[in-house]
Design a protein around this motif. Structure first.
Motif, short mmCIF file in Angstrom:
data_model
loop_
_atom_site.label_atom_id
_atom_site.label_comp_id
_atom_site.label_asym_id
_atom_site.label_seq_id
_atom_site.Cartn_x
_atom_site.Cartn_y
_atom_site.Cartn_z
N LEU A 48 0.85 -1.18 0.00
CA LEU A 48 0.00 0.00 0.00
C LEU A 48 0.89 1.23 0.00
O LEU A 48 1.71 1.41 0.90
CB LEU A 48 -0.91 0.01 1.23
N LEU A 49 0.73 2.09 -1.02
CA LEU A 49 1.54 3.29 -1.18
C LEU A 49 0.63 4.51 -1.09
O LEU A 49 -0.39 4.58 -1.79
CB LEU A 49 2.23 3.26 -2.55
N CYS A 50 0.97 5.44 -0.22
CA CYS A 50 0.22 6.69 -0.08
C CYS A 50 0.74 7.67 -1.13
O CYS A 50 1.93 7.98 -1.16
CB CYS A 50 0.37 7.26 1.33
N LEU A 51 -0.17 8.16 -1.98
CA LEU A 51 0.22 9.12 -3.01
C LEU A 51 0.01 10.56 -2.55
O LEU A 51 0.84 11.42 -2.81
CB LEU A 51 -0.58 8.86 -4.29
N THR A 52 -1.14 10.82 -1.89
CA THR A 52 -1.44 12.15 -1.37
C THR A 52 -2.21 12.01 -0.07
O THR A 52 -2.82 10.98 0.20
CB THR A 52 -2.29 12.99 -2.35
N GLY A 53 -2.23 13.06 0.72
CA GLY A 53 -3.00 13.07 1.97
C GLY A 53 -2.27 12.40 3.11
O GLY A 53 -1.05 12.22 3.09
N VAL A 73 3.48 0.64 3.09
CA VAL A 73 3.48 -0.44 4.07
C VAL A 73 3.24 -1.75 3.34
O VAL A 73 2.47 -1.81 2.38
CB VAL A 73 2.42 -0.21 5.18
N ASN A 74 3.94 -2.80 3.77
CA ASN A 74 3.68 -4.14 3.26
C ASN A 74 2.55 -4.75 4.08
O ASN A 74 2.61 -4.75 5.32
CB ASN A 74 4.94 -5.01 3.36
N LEU A 91 -4.36 6.54 -2.63
CA LEU A 91 -3.47 5.42 -2.33
C LEU A 91 -3.39 4.49 -3.53
O LEU A 91 -4.30 4.45 -4.36
CB LEU A 91 -4.00 4.63 -1.13
N LEU A 92 -2.33 3.73 -3.60
CA LEU A 92 -2.16 2.72 -4.63
C LEU A 92 -1.94 1.39 -3.93
O LEU A 92 -1.02 1.26 -3.10
CB LEU A 92 -0.97 3.07 -5.52
N LEU A 93 -2.76 0.41 -4.26
CA LEU A 93 -2.66 -0.94 -3.68
C LEU A 93 -2.17 -1.87 -4.77
O LEU A 93 -2.79 -1.99 -5.83
CB LEU A 93 -4.01 -1.41 -3.16
#
Length: 95
Positions: A48-53, A73-74, A91-93
């Motif tokens: 899980l990658l946070c792109l904004t916020g 986070v893995n 987010l990008l999953l």
């Protein structure tokens, strides 16, 4: 194309498939401020990658990890987890 164009601001949690293959997938997710992606379990490992916020990732093992743009986070399979959004977040999953 831009990820932000995939989501409307009317849903607390919005998802859109970006890529899918027999080996895995990528999903764009938007969570509005003050909303939650309810607890669930992933059957496979995920990233899980946070792109904004800003969000807070939590799991049943006691992990509580704030994520802002660029943080990731893995996600372990078969571990219950949930996400609370402090701000409107993208987010990008990847699974």
């Amino acid at each position: 194309m831009n990820i932000k164009d995939l989501h409307q601001d009317t849903k607390a949690v919005s998802t859109a498939a970006l890529f899918k293959s027999p080996e895995g997938s990528a999903v764009s997710m938007q969570i509005l401020a003050g909303e939650q992606l309810k607890e669930h379990v992933s059957k496979v490992p995920a990233l899980l990658l946070c792109l904004t916020g800003e969000v807070v990732f939590e799991n049943e093992e006691g992990v509580k990890l704030p994520l802002t743009a660029g943080d990731y986070v893995n996600i372990e399979p078969q571990v219950k987890h949930w996400i609370n959004a402090k701000d409107k977040s993208s987010l990008l999953l990847i699974k």
